[in-house]
Scaffold this active site. Sequence first.
Site, PDB file in Angstrom:
ATOM      1  N   GLY A 244      -2.300  -2.213   3.349  1.00 30.16           N
ATOM      2  CA  GLY A 244      -1.934  -0.733   3.392  1.00 30.16           C
ATOM      3  C   GLY A 244      -1.725  -0.183   1.919  1.00 30.16           C
ATOM      4  O   GLY A 244      -1.331  -0.883   1.105  1.00 30.16           O
ATOM      5  N   CYS A 245      -1.757   1.227   1.863  1.00 32.55           N
ATOM      6  CA  CYS A 245      -1.452   1.839   0.667  1.00 32.55           C
ATOM      7  C   CYS A 245      -0.009   1.828   0.588  1.00 32.55           C
ATOM      8  O   CYS A 245       0.312   2.259  -0.778  1.00 32.55           O
ATOM      9  CB  CYS A 245      -2.092   3.473   0.947  1.00 32.55           C
ATOM     10  SG  CYS A 245      -1.221   4.266   2.294  1.00 32.55           S
TER      11      CYS A 245
END
Length: 470
Positions: A244-245
Amino acid sequence: MTEPAKQIAELVARARKAQAVLNGYTQEQVDLIAGAIVYHLSQPAMALRIAEMAYEETGMGLVDSKRAKLVQKMPAIFHDIRKEPTVGVIDRDTANGITTIAKPYGVIAALVPSTNCEATPIFKAVLGIRARNAVICAPHPASKKTTLYVVDVIRQVLRAMDAPEDLVLCIETPSKALAAELMAQCDVSMATGSGDMVHAAYSAGKPAYGVGVGNAAVIIDETVDLAETAEKIRIGKTGDNASGCSAENSIVVQAGIYGGFLKALEAEGAHIASDEEKARLRAVIWENGHVSRRVVARPVQEIAAIAGITVKPGTRFFVVEETGTGADHPFSGEKLSLVLTCYRYDSFDEAVGLVNAITDYSGSGHSCGIHSNDPDRILRLGLETRTSRVIVRQPHGVANSGSWANGLAKTFSLGCGSWGGNSVSENVTQKHYYNTTRIAEPLDRPVPDDQAIYGALLDRIAALRLGAEA
């Protein structure tokens, strides 16, 4: 008409026909459909099947993390959004004579990244349908099988509820050309994916909600418990193998606790890389200036094997010590892998400066975090950084997209404001999925005089002498 344009035109025509039917649905009807989609796709057996399919197809992330997105996160998102009206009159401001009406966009182009191919199509379909839109998904080529399967299950739910199944469609043979054409022909794009794809969405000639690059930098000061904080860092960093970012990419640690905190990280499964190991990691993480798919969301043991590094059983992530930022120091950028960069700071001014330098290089506008019990430092970080979110004493990778433990909107799309080239600087949620019309009624109230308009500013403003008045 080109072949890509023709293919997309056929999909859009089907979606518009379905959306015309949905346009006549009530709030209760769209809520029922959205709730049914979330419920059936979050059932443990179904969620596990999808999570395993995503992992098998992409080789990225963790099955348990992907399953949790469906079993836990999607119901949490629905719990929040179902409180927001999306059909007809959604607000009456009697004091100002304004009535607000929600109206659909029409057909939404939904870009789906390979790192979140299991949850993104559900999220965008549910929010889209609740606002009476049709949604066409553009999957990443590396994860098309999973996205197509998720869309097929959503269509089964629609069919079972006697709703038009073409409310949710998917490009079956994805390509950049087809995705670009989809964004050009639809009414609005919800762009989650690579920076290039988000840029393409903003260049398609239609409105778009894009997301920016993540590169969370988190400050850790001397006021917190080291073991507890190290555990939170590990949880945020290792979720879904850092796909995930929002996963922690750098930590900025106060000098007085630096050594002790590294030991606390080691107790949580960190391998502190030597200078030689750091060089080996650098050689395998980046290929032609980009993060290699060989390391993205891959298990730490695989990264170690590729780099020729021996790690102990139970190792969960690498820690690389760093002092610089920018292109000559690639570890200061987003890595999407189980590699955490560690900086040391003396003064809090230096810590804030490091956070800004890190995000200016990579991740402008996205987010940062702080583990501190000093409210003045927490506020300063919010005031003095160019970020849309500041996460306090929480696992950043978990909390940044909203959770039960904070009040941020629960989402899978994070706007980064003008800093990150986005149109919003908040978590993209239900309110971003519809147009509004405002009815303005006449008001019977007097026009205020200068004193009422300017208040305490009036005397100072009036005292100014401008050249035109001479």
